[in-house]
Design a protein around this motif. Structure first.
Motif, mmCIF file in Angstrom:
data_model
loop_
_atom_site.group_PDB
_atom_site.id
_atom_site.type_symbol
_atom_site.label_atom_id
_atom_site.label_comp_id
_atom_site.label_asym_id
_atom_site.label_seq_id
_atom_site.Cartn_x
_atom_site.Cartn_y
_atom_site.Cartn_z
ATOM 1 N N VAL A 22 -4.425 1.277 2.734
ATOM 2 C CA VAL A 22 -3.890 -0.088 2.656
ATOM 3 C C VAL A 22 -4.860 -0.984 1.868
ATOM 4 C CG1 VAL A 22 -3.259 -2.129 4.019
ATOM 5 C CG2 VAL A 22 -2.523 0.148 4.764
ATOM 6 N N THR A 312 -1.022 -12.035 3.593
ATOM 7 C CA THR A 312 -1.325 -10.601 3.503
ATOM 8 C C THR A 312 -1.189 -9.945 4.874
ATOM 9 O OG1 THR A 312 -2.880 -11.125 1.739
ATOM 10 C CG2 THR A 312 -3.031 -8.924 2.681
ATOM 11 N N ARG A 315 2.418 -9.470 5.613
ATOM 12 C CA ARG A 315 2.986 -8.383 4.808
ATOM 13 C C ARG A 315 2.685 -7.029 5.428
ATOM 14 N NH1 ARG A 315 0.703 -8.193 -0.810
ATOM 15 N NH2 ARG A 315 1.928 -6.287 -0.946
ATOM 16 N N ILE A 316 1.435 -6.845 5.878
ATOM 17 C CA ILE A 316 1.066 -5.556 6.484
ATOM 18 C C ILE A 316 1.891 -5.337 7.751
ATOM 19 C CG2 ILE A 316 -0.818 -4.242 7.551
ATOM 20 C CD1 ILE A 316 -2.745 -5.811 5.670
ATOM 21 N N ARG A 318 4.787 -6.609 8.460
ATOM 22 C CA ARG A 318 6.189 -6.336 8.074
ATOM 23 C C ARG A 318 6.344 -4.898 7.586
ATOM 24 N NH1 ARG A 318 6.334 -11.598 5.693
ATOM 25 N NH2 ARG A 318 6.067 -10.696 3.634
ATOM 26 N N ALA A 319 5.345 -4.421 6.855
ATOM 27 C CA ALA A 319 5.404 -3.039 6.348
ATOM 28 C C ALA A 319 5.455 -2.054 7.514
ATOM 29 C CB ALA A 319 4.207 -2.765 5.440
ATOM 30 N N LYS A 322 8.853 -2.129 9.022
ATOM 31 C CA LYS A 322 9.830 -1.480 8.156
ATOM 32 C C LYS A 322 9.783 0.042 8.338
ATOM 33 C CE LYS A 322 11.356 -1.574 3.369
ATOM 34 N NZ LYS A 322 11.039 -2.034 2.012
ATOM 35 N N VAL A 323 8.561 0.562 8.404
ATOM 36 C CA VAL A 323 8.401 2.003 8.572
ATOM 37 C C VAL A 323 8.997 2.458 9.911
ATOM 38 C CG1 VAL A 323 6.643 3.765 8.961
ATOM 39 C CG2 VAL A 323 6.460 2.229 7.004
ATOM 40 N N VAL A 350 3.548 3.320 5.070
ATOM 41 C CA VAL A 350 3.198 1.886 5.202
ATOM 42 C C VAL A 350 2.820 1.325 3.822
ATOM 43 C CG1 VAL A 350 1.581 0.218 6.191
ATOM 44 C CG2 VAL A 350 2.500 2.052 7.622
ATOM 45 N N VAL A 351 2.039 2.099 3.057
ATOM 46 C CA VAL A 351 1.641 1.631 1.723
ATOM 47 C C VAL A 351 2.892 1.443 0.855
ATOM 48 C CG1 VAL A 351 0.468 2.299 -0.414
ATOM 49 C CG2 VAL A 351 -0.692 2.542 1.794
ATOM 50 N N ALA A 353 5.897 0.765 1.862
ATOM 51 C CA ALA A 353 6.633 -0.411 2.353
ATOM 52 C C ALA A 353 5.942 -1.708 1.974
ATOM 53 C CB ALA A 353 6.793 -0.320 3.877
ATOM 54 N N LEU A 354 4.643 -1.633 1.841
ATOM 55 C CA LEU A 354 3.851 -2.819 1.476
ATOM 56 C C LEU A 354 4.167 -3.265 0.048
ATOM 57 C CD1 LEU A 354 1.451 -4.444 2.825
ATOM 58 C CD2 LEU A 354 -0.058 -2.972 1.489
#
Ligand code: IPM
Ligand code: MG
Length: 354
Positions: A22, A312, A315-316, A318-319, A322-323, A350-351, A353-354
């Protein structure tokens, strides 16, 4: 952003590697992030005969933030206490003055079925535990092992808090409550312990500066019970070091897995150490099955608390959501109908999705 990365032992290196993915992704976007690794815990002992090698502490002091995996392993359990991995963790917390330990227990809607509690008890759960981290029976003197005058072996520790130690962590907790639902529950054992009697007095005094926060008090045994009976009654909990250690493990299971919960340990400035609340899980180490999400979510906390990068951090988070929404699960949170992922696959997802 200068980050000291301390993977530690057991699953520590595997999960930290996902958090580093990340960081690398953020750096690739042009954020100025640098990191350097150093050993701590058993790895520190293996490398330098010390669970907190001097060079590791020096690196951590220079850095703006510290990212930590986990420490501990059975092969170190027979060492004299000062050389044991846990001492590396306790010493770095103390040396950096990280007195305020934030342990959020947040239930992701997707994981409601992974909790051992009924979904309706935990759905929507969002608790913040503020644990004092550099005092209490963990550090109190005198402590030791001795033989008493009847020739029996005795172990003894000292539970102790000085007023300023209570006041500063209480302030952190009130400040956090102000940004949330403005409810703070102070947990202690004032019916038995003088340490707790003072704790309660000082928290009440501190409350005068926070008239908008509804303060309540609860004995720790009752708090342990209430956490499984009706956890949603809590907003912010503030408590001492050992009670916080125990209650935060309990709270983590409300959320389905201890593998989901990040933490931040903060000093009185912007510096922080960020780590998952779980341990080194030696039984699953090296198998690429550990859940890296608590560690990745600790990066989010780092962005928020040390680097003031709320967007930021969001965002992490949320990622990660999402996963989970995509149905990916590591073994600890797997339920029928989802897709099992390895540690590495989870980090990659995760990366992406980020
Ligand atoms: C934690 C851990 C540590 C603690 C151990 C590993 C020393 O349980 O961070 O909760 O007791 O603080
Ligand atoms: Mg613990």
């Amino acid at each position: 952003m200068k980050i000291a990365v301390l993977p530690g032992d057991g699953i520590g290196p595997e999960i930290v590697a996902q958090a580093v993915k990340v960081l690398r992704a953020l750096a690739a976007e042009g954020q100025s992030i640098e990191w350097e690794e150093a050993p701590i815990g058993g790895a520190g002992y293996d490398a330098a005969g010390d669970p907190l090698p001097e060079a590791t502490l020096a690196l951590a002091r220079q850095a703006d933030a510290v990212m930590l995996g986990a420490v501990g392993g059975v092969q170190y359990d027979a060492l004299p206490r000062p050389q044991r991995p846990e001492q590396g963790l306790l010493r770095i917390r103390k040396a950096l003055g990280l007195f305020a330990n934030l342990r959020p227990a947040l239930l992701y809607a997707e994981l409601a079925d992974a909790s051992t509690l009924k979904p309706e008890v935990v759905a929507g759960l969002d608790i913040m535990i503020v644990r004092e981290l550099t005092g209490d029976i963990y550090f109190g003197q005198p402590r030791g092992l001795r033989t008493n005058d009847r020739g029996e072996r005795e172990g003894f520790n000292t539970m102790i808090y000085a007023e300023p130690e209570i006041r500063r962590v209480a302030r952190v907790a009130f400040d956090i409550a102000m940004k949330r639902d403005k409810r703070l529950c102070s947990v202690e054992k004032a019916n038995v312990l003088e340490t707790s009697e003072l704790w309660r007095e000082v928290v009440i005094e501190t409350a005068r500066d926070y008239p908008q926060v509804a303060l309540s008090h609860m004995y720790v045994d009752n708090a342990a019970m209430q956490l499984v009976r009706d956890p949603k009654q809590f907003d912010v909990i503030v408590t001492g070091n050992i009670f916080g250690d125990i209650l935060s493990d309990e709270a983590s299971m409300l959320t389905g897995s201890i593998g989901m919960l990040p933490s931040a340990s903060l000093d009185d400035g912007d510096k922080g150490l960020y780590e998952p609340i779980h341990g080194s899980a030696p039984d699953i180490a090296g198998k690429n099955i550990a859940n890296p999400l608590a560690t990745i979510l600790s990066v989010a906390m780092m962005m928020r608390h040390t680097f003031n990068q709320e967007e930021t951090a969001n965002r992490i988070e949320r990622a990660v959501k999402k996963v989970l929404a995509q149905g990916l699960r590591t073994a600890d949170i797997y339920v029928a109908g989802t897709r099992q992922a390895s540690t590495g696959e989870m980090g990659d997802a995760v990366v992406a999705a980020l």
